[in-house]
Design a protein around this motif. Structure first.
Motif, PDB file in Angstrom:
ATOM      1  N   UNK A   1       1.447  -0.811   0.099  1.00 11.15           N
ATOM      2  CA  UNK A   1      -0.669   0.054   0.220  1.00 11.15           C
ATOM      3  C   UNK A   1       1.089   1.432   0.144  1.00 11.15           C
TER       4      UNK A   1
ATOM      5  N   UNK B   1       1.033   5.360  -1.366  1.00  9.06           N
ATOM      6  CA  UNK B   1       0.086   6.149  -1.091  1.00  9.06           C
ATOM      7  C   UNK B   1       1.710   7.590  -2.099  1.00  9.06           C
TER       8      UNK B   1
ATOM      9  N   UNK C   1      -0.093   4.859  -5.305  1.00 10.02           N
ATOM     10  CA  UNK C   1      -1.605   5.578  -5.648  1.00 10.02           C
ATOM     11  C   UNK C   1      -1.789   6.751  -5.733  1.00 10.02           C
TER      12      UNK C   1
ATOM     13  N   UNK D   1      -4.075   4.830   8.989  1.00 11.81           N
ATOM     14  CA  UNK D   1      -4.905   4.568   7.969  1.00 11.81           C
ATOM     15  C   UNK D   1      -4.200   3.302   7.594  1.00 11.81           C
ATOM     16  N   UNK D   2      -3.292   2.596   7.569  1.00 14.31           N
ATOM     17  CA  UNK D   2      -2.800   1.818   7.288  1.00 14.31           C
ATOM     18  C   UNK D   2      -1.714   1.452   5.769  1.00 14.31           C
ATOM     19  N   UNK D   3      -0.977   2.858   5.691  1.00 15.31           N
ATOM     20  CA  UNK D   3      -0.433   2.472   4.458  1.00 15.31           C
ATOM     21  C   UNK D   3       1.150   1.593   4.457  1.00 15.31           C
TER      22      UNK D   3
ATOM     23  N   UNK E   1      -8.911   5.623   0.016  1.00 15.54           N
ATOM     24  CA  UNK E   1      -7.738   4.527  -0.308  1.00 15.54           C
ATOM     25  C   UNK E   1      -7.319   3.286   0.366  1.00 15.54           C
ATOM     26  N   UNK E   2      -7.196   3.698   1.736  1.00 14.96           N
ATOM     27  CA  UNK E   2      -7.105   2.604   3.119  1.00 14.96           C
ATOM     28  C   UNK E   2      -8.757   1.979   2.871  1.00 14.96           C
TER      29      UNK E   2
ATOM     30  N   UNK F   1      -8.193  -0.540   0.945  1.00 16.67           N
ATOM     31  CA  UNK F   1      -7.038  -1.723   1.627  1.00 16.67           C
ATOM     32  C   UNK F   1      -7.549  -2.872   1.630  1.00 16.67           C
ATOM     33  N   UNK F   2      -8.383  -1.824   3.317  1.00 17.51           N
ATOM     34  CA  UNK F   2      -8.297  -2.580   4.484  1.00 17.51           C
ATOM     35  C   UNK F   2      -9.413  -4.109   3.221  1.00 17.51           C
TER      36      UNK F   2
ATOM     37  N   UNK G   1     -10.345  -4.924   0.917  1.00 14.02           N
ATOM     38  CA  UNK G   1      -9.101  -5.894   0.047  1.00 14.02           C
ATOM     39  C   UNK G   1      -8.368  -7.538   0.516  1.00 14.02           C
ATOM     40  N   UNK G   2      -7.504  -7.101   1.442  1.00 15.87           N
ATOM     41  CA  UNK G   2      -6.812  -7.913   2.696  1.00 15.87           C
ATOM     42  C   UNK G   2      -7.524  -8.298   4.278  1.00 15.87           C
TER      43      UNK G   2
END
Lengths: 148, 660
Positions: A10, A12, A39, A60-62, B650-651, B654-655, B657-658
């Motif tokens: 992930x 950005x 992205x 947020x998880x990047x 976007x996040x 992603x979440x 998707x996983x």
């Protein structure tokens, strides 16, 4: 290229409209192949990128965040990238303290004509993030130190 | 909100590596999206009509188009939704072509990426608000920087169109490179004979204010309202009095000054008029060579000048000009030939550059048009031309073609044969490039009618042998080594950016490429515009080009300015910073940060001080937004909330998707 093997991470990117976003467009027009992980978010100037926005992306998880602007002295707004450079350099040094490995964040300069350079920047950064692997969440304990 | 998503196939450009239909199907699931479809060419007329129709049928109040780069078609689609009755800023593009379909071959990964890019764009549009432009007055004067043939053409066209023009030139006379040339290809017209009358027109035009021997000090402002400070360099001669009689030149005792117009093949006097057709025809003193400056005493010119025009105490003067648009026509430079060590350039006097040879050929040059060897002044019986001296040479980090060398070599070869009928002329070339009208025929003429020997191959070394030079190289057509003994070698040195091109670009806030040539807004469709509104390009400052192309661009830039000035008021871009006064704590960090001084203090009725954005001055960089401690100043269309919405969308994807 890692992204194409179905193990996308992930990532950005915050790109300034005038140089780096244009450079990414040039790379596209020239069909310079790149990993697919990234992205891109378009901002007018790298100086618009609030460091907290980068932190927000990590929260947020990047797995990786890339900021790219105009070369120093070539800023469309004269000095926006100088502000960016100062802020982002501070951020870069601060991220490990928050448990985020230094390699997960980069800032760089790519002009609108440098399609090949953009390809290299994306490929290198993606490889770098892949070498670190997916980032574990805050509190899970991770490379930069246990923050619990 | 009711958002419509339109996914473009762009023929197979996108659909070849992205499943556009699937992207549209997935988009239907996103929050706020009430309609999504895919279309072969969204930017085509039926494609745009479909958007307009959908806006009405589905009562949309926001639109996302997933297609090419917004740098390409954002404005196209903004106009489309405006025609459908929406506010034009309720729009966002997802770049699924340049940033997706064109850079990856994995269809599945690309499709995933495209879906996520669309999702981000949708999240951003959901946070858009209506924006409305305001209007401001235009100062209908234009500044042209550089008075070579491109700048002169631009200035004349603007002036003939009724605009007031300020024409700034670094040298003491207008004319530029073309004034140095002897003849022009492919007609072998006398260069100064066709340029001279144009120079006179410029000099006499009542709408053109000439500022020669001047440079740009700094530029501030924005389209329609630029303030330019021009440094008028000290000439040490009062041009109001000087009549250009040339008496000072005759009497000046310092006769070893560098002659820029003759490219150093002859010397000139410390006080000089650069060439006979100079406009304005006024003398300047070169303080590097003038004895009054170097030794502190002389004063000969002051004594002989019948009008008392000499003023050794003169100082540079800064003059401010207000203009609404700027045309940049600063031309090109030439590679310092000393970089070409293998050619012995700079070490051997009989290895010279093309522009120096041009001055030898020129009837108003130092030899009155007689070609001579610089070493002994004898007429050369054999001349070797070497093309691509520094151009198309990756080892010198200059892989580009200098555009006009092949043609001027052919011209100089023909002229050499004309001037010295019993001479032999060789041309070492890599490829001959002659794509314009009459050009190929011209090179053929050089080869067939004038018997110029074209040798395809590069030169590896040039060395002296007695009074002559030996040129050693390869003939790649015969596959052999060749050695040519010659009297004179002429190098077609690479065209480079103008000296100090980068510094000027920084003042103008325009971009330049890695070689210092200025970047046009779009390489195909906006060739004379820059990314800075109100700044246009003409001539070789954008890239090496020959005279017709430079003149064409001069006219093109002028027509752009004329169309910009056809309205009395310009629309300002509403994508600027806005202060939420309730939140503002009045620290005014924003005002300190703003590169354009677009933020001022404002006192509210209750006495509180807050920041206030001057609408027309703000350029929309958003530096203030990222520095504001309370988030009170927000760049419209790129607010904190909008960027966070993009990141979150976007996040979230992603979440999902996983986990799924």
């Amino acid at each position: 290229m890692p992204g194409m093997e179905g193990t996308e991470l992930r990532i950005i990117g915050f790109l300034c409209n005038w140089c780096s976003y244009g450079g990414a467009d040039t790379a596209g027009v020239s069909r310079f192949k790149q990993p697919t992980d990234l992205r891109i978010i378009r901002v007018p100037c790298s100086g618009r990128v609030d460091p907290l926005l980068v932190v927000k992306a990590f929260m947020e998880g990047a797995d990786g965040v890339l900021v790219s602007g105009c070369h120093p002295r070539d800023c469309h707004y004269s000095e926006g990238n100088f502000y960016a450079r100062r802020r982002l350099e501070v951020l870069k040094r601060f991220l490990p303290f928050m448990g985020i490995e230094p390699g997960r964040f980069e800032y760089t300069w790519v002009s609108a004509s440098e399609g090949a350079r953009w390809q290299k920047v994306v490929t290198d950064f993606t490889d770098q993030v892949h070498a670190l692997g997916p980032r574990r969440n805050f509190g899970e304990g991770n490379g930069g130190g246990d923050i619990r | 909100m009711r958002i419509g998503v339109f996914v473009c196939h762009c023929g197979t450009n996108i659909d070849g590596t992205v499943d556009s239909h699937q992207v549209a199907e997935e988009a239907k699931k996103f929050p706020h999206v009430v309609y999504a479809t895919d279309y072969l060419y969204t930017c085509s007329e039926p494609g745009q009509q479909e958007i307009q129709q959908a806006v009405g049928e589905h009562d949309l109040d926001g639109v996302v188009v997933a297609a090419c780069s917004p740098r390409m078609h954002e404005n196209t689609f903004r106009r489309t939704i405006e025609r459908a009755g929406l506010n034009r800023y309720m729009f966002e593009m997802a770049n699924i072509r340049e940033h997706c379909s064109w850079i990856g071959e994995d269809r599945e990964a690309n499709t995933h990426k495209a879906i996520e890019l669309v999702r981000m764009a949708v999240a951003k549009v959901a946070n858009h608000v209506h924006l409305h432009p305001s209007y401001f007055e235009v100062n209908k004067r234009v500044l042209v920087i550089g008075a070579g043939v491109a700048g002169m053409q631009a200035a004349l066209d603007c002036a003939d169109g009724g605009l007031d023009v300020v024409l700034v030139e670094k040298k003491s006379s207008i004319g530029g490179r073309m004034a140095q040339l002897d003849k022009t290809f492919p007609t072998v017209d006398c260069s100064i004979c066709i340029l001279g009358p144009k120079m006179v027109d410029v000099g006499q035009h009542e709408k053109i204010k000439l500022c020669t021997y001047s440079e740009i000090e700094d530029i501030s402002g924005y389209v329609g309202n630029y303030t330019v400070n021009i440094r008028r360099k000290a000439t040490y001669v009062d041009w109001g009095k000087c009549t250009g009689c040339g008496l000072c030149m005759e009497k000046c005792p310092s006769k070893k000054a560098y002659d820029y117009h003759n490219e150093g093949i002859a010397d000139t006097t410390a006080i000089n008029i650069s060439f006979p057709q100079a406009i304005p025809k006024k003398a300047t003193i070169d303080p590097e060579y003038c004895r009054q400056f170097t030794k502190g005493k002389c004063g000969v010119c002051a004594k002989v000048c019948p009008l008392g025009a000499i003023d050794y105490e003169m100082e540079d003067e800064i003059v401010a000009e207000e203009v609404g648009a700027i045309i940049v026509a600063t031309g090109y430079g030439l590679l310092n030939m000393e970089e070409l060590g293998e050619y012995g350039a700079g070490r051997y006097p009989d290895v010279i550059t093309g522009i120096q040879y041009e001055r030898f050929l020129n009837a108003s040059g130092p030899t009155q048009g007689h070609v001579v060897r610089p070493s002994d002044g004898e007429e050369p019986k054999r001349v070797v031309f070497i093309s691509c001296a520094g151009s198309r040479d990756a080892s010198l980090d200059r892989p580009y073609c200098s555009n006009f060398c092949c043609m001027y070599i052919a011209k100089q070869a023909i002229l050499t044969r004309d001037h010295i009928p019993d001479s032999e002329v060789y041309v070492f070339y890599m490829d001959t490039r002659s794509p314009s009208k009459g050009y190929e025929e011209f090179i053929r003429r050089a080869q067939e009618e004038y018997g110029v020997q074209y040798v395809r191959g590069r030169v590896s070394r040039i060395y002296p042998k007695g009074k002559r030079m030996v040129v050693r190289g390869a003939d790649t057509l015969l596959g052999t080594q060749v050695e040519v003994e010659t009297d004179l070698v002429v190098l077609a040195t690479a065209a480079t950016c103008a000296p100090e091109a980068e510094e000027l670009a920084e003042k103008l806030r325009i971009s330049y490429d890695e070689y210092g040539f200025y970047m046009e807004s779009h390489p195909k469709l906006r060739p004379v515009e820059t990314n800075t509104s109100g700044v246009f390009l003409a001539g070789a400052c954008q890239g090496p080009k020959d005279i017709p192309a430079a003149v064409g661009q001069g006219s093109a830039a002028a027509s752009k300015v004329l169309s910009l000035f056809s309205k009395d008021q310009l629309e300002s871009d509403p994508q600027i910073a806005q202060v939420m006064e309730l939140r503002c704590v009045g620290c005014l960090k924003c005002a300190d940060t703003c590169p354009f001084q677009a933020i001022e203090e404002k006192e509210l009725p209750d006495g509180r001080v807050v920041g206030h954005v001057i609408e027309t001055v703000c350029q929309g960089c958003g530096l203030c937004t990222s520095i504001c401690p309370s988030g009170a100043i927000q760049l419209q269309q790129c607010t904190d909330n909008q960027l966070i919405a993009e990141v979150e969308a976007l996040c979230q994807a992603w979440r999902e998707r996983s986990s799924g």
